[in-house]
Design a protein around this motif. Structure first.
Motif, short mmCIF file in Angstrom:
data_model
loop_
_atom_site.label_atom_id
_atom_site.label_comp_id
_atom_site.label_asym_id
_atom_site.label_seq_id
_atom_site.Cartn_x
_atom_site.Cartn_y
_atom_site.Cartn_z
N VAL A 66 30.74 9.83 -59.17
CA VAL A 66 29.88 9.80 -60.35
C VAL A 66 28.72 10.76 -60.15
CG1 VAL A 66 28.38 8.39 -61.79
CG2 VAL A 66 30.44 7.39 -60.81
N GLY A 67 28.51 11.62 -61.15
CA GLY A 67 27.36 12.51 -61.13
C GLY A 67 27.38 13.52 -60.01
N GLY A 68 26.20 13.89 -59.57
CA GLY A 68 26.05 14.94 -58.57
C GLY A 68 25.31 16.10 -59.20
N ALA A 69 25.39 17.24 -58.57
CA ALA A 69 24.70 18.42 -59.11
C ALA A 69 25.55 19.65 -58.91
CB ALA A 69 23.35 18.60 -58.44
N LEU A 70 25.46 20.54 -59.85
CA LEU A 70 26.15 21.82 -59.80
C LEU A 70 25.09 22.92 -59.79
CD1 LEU A 70 28.65 21.01 -62.67
CD2 LEU A 70 29.12 20.88 -60.22
N PRO A 74 21.99 18.55 -62.80
CA PRO A 74 22.61 17.26 -62.55
C PRO A 74 23.78 17.02 -63.51
CG PRO A 74 20.51 16.95 -63.64
CD PRO A 74 20.63 18.42 -63.33
N SER A 75 24.71 16.19 -63.05
CA SER A 75 25.93 15.91 -63.80
C SER A 75 26.03 14.42 -64.12
CB SER A 75 27.14 16.35 -62.97
OG SER A 75 28.34 15.89 -63.56
N ASP A 76 26.71 14.09 -65.21
CA ASP A 76 27.02 12.69 -65.52
C ASP A 76 28.53 12.47 -65.57
OD1 ASP A 76 27.62 14.00 -67.86
OD2 ASP A 76 26.46 12.67 -69.16
N GLU A 77 29.29 13.40 -65.01
CA GLU A 77 30.75 13.26 -65.01
C GLU A 77 31.18 12.10 -64.12
OE1 GLU A 77 32.51 16.94 -63.84
OE2 GLU A 77 31.77 17.99 -65.60
#
Length: 83
Positions: free
Chosen positions: A5-9, A19-22
């Protein structure tokens, strides 16, 4: 199954972190990732540096995180993923 869940690209325009919400699930037996929208997804803002714990086979708890150099989060969310 394993949940990501999430993380950063890396943001190509700024060179900073985006930041990501994937939400992704790994089917270990099939060695295959798939994007999912679990119950509870969409309730939280994109983030990284959070903690994700498994509560039961289909339920996970997401806590905290931050939007890099903008804000920190202290709330928790329950995510449910169907097999």
């Amino acid at each position: 199954a394993m949940l990501l869940v999430g993380g950063a690209l890396r943001d190509a325009a700024t060179g900073g972190l985006a930041p990501s919400d994937e939400v992704w699930v790994l089917d270990v037996a099939a060695d295959e990732w798939r994007a999912v929208a679990p119950a509870g997804a969409g309730l939280f803002e994109p983030r990284n540096a959070h903690v994700l714990g498994r509560v039961s086979p289909d339920t996970f708890l997401l806590h905290g995180g931050w939007q890099p150099f903008v804000r920190s989060y202290g709330e928790s969310f329950k995510l449910e993923v169907s097999p």
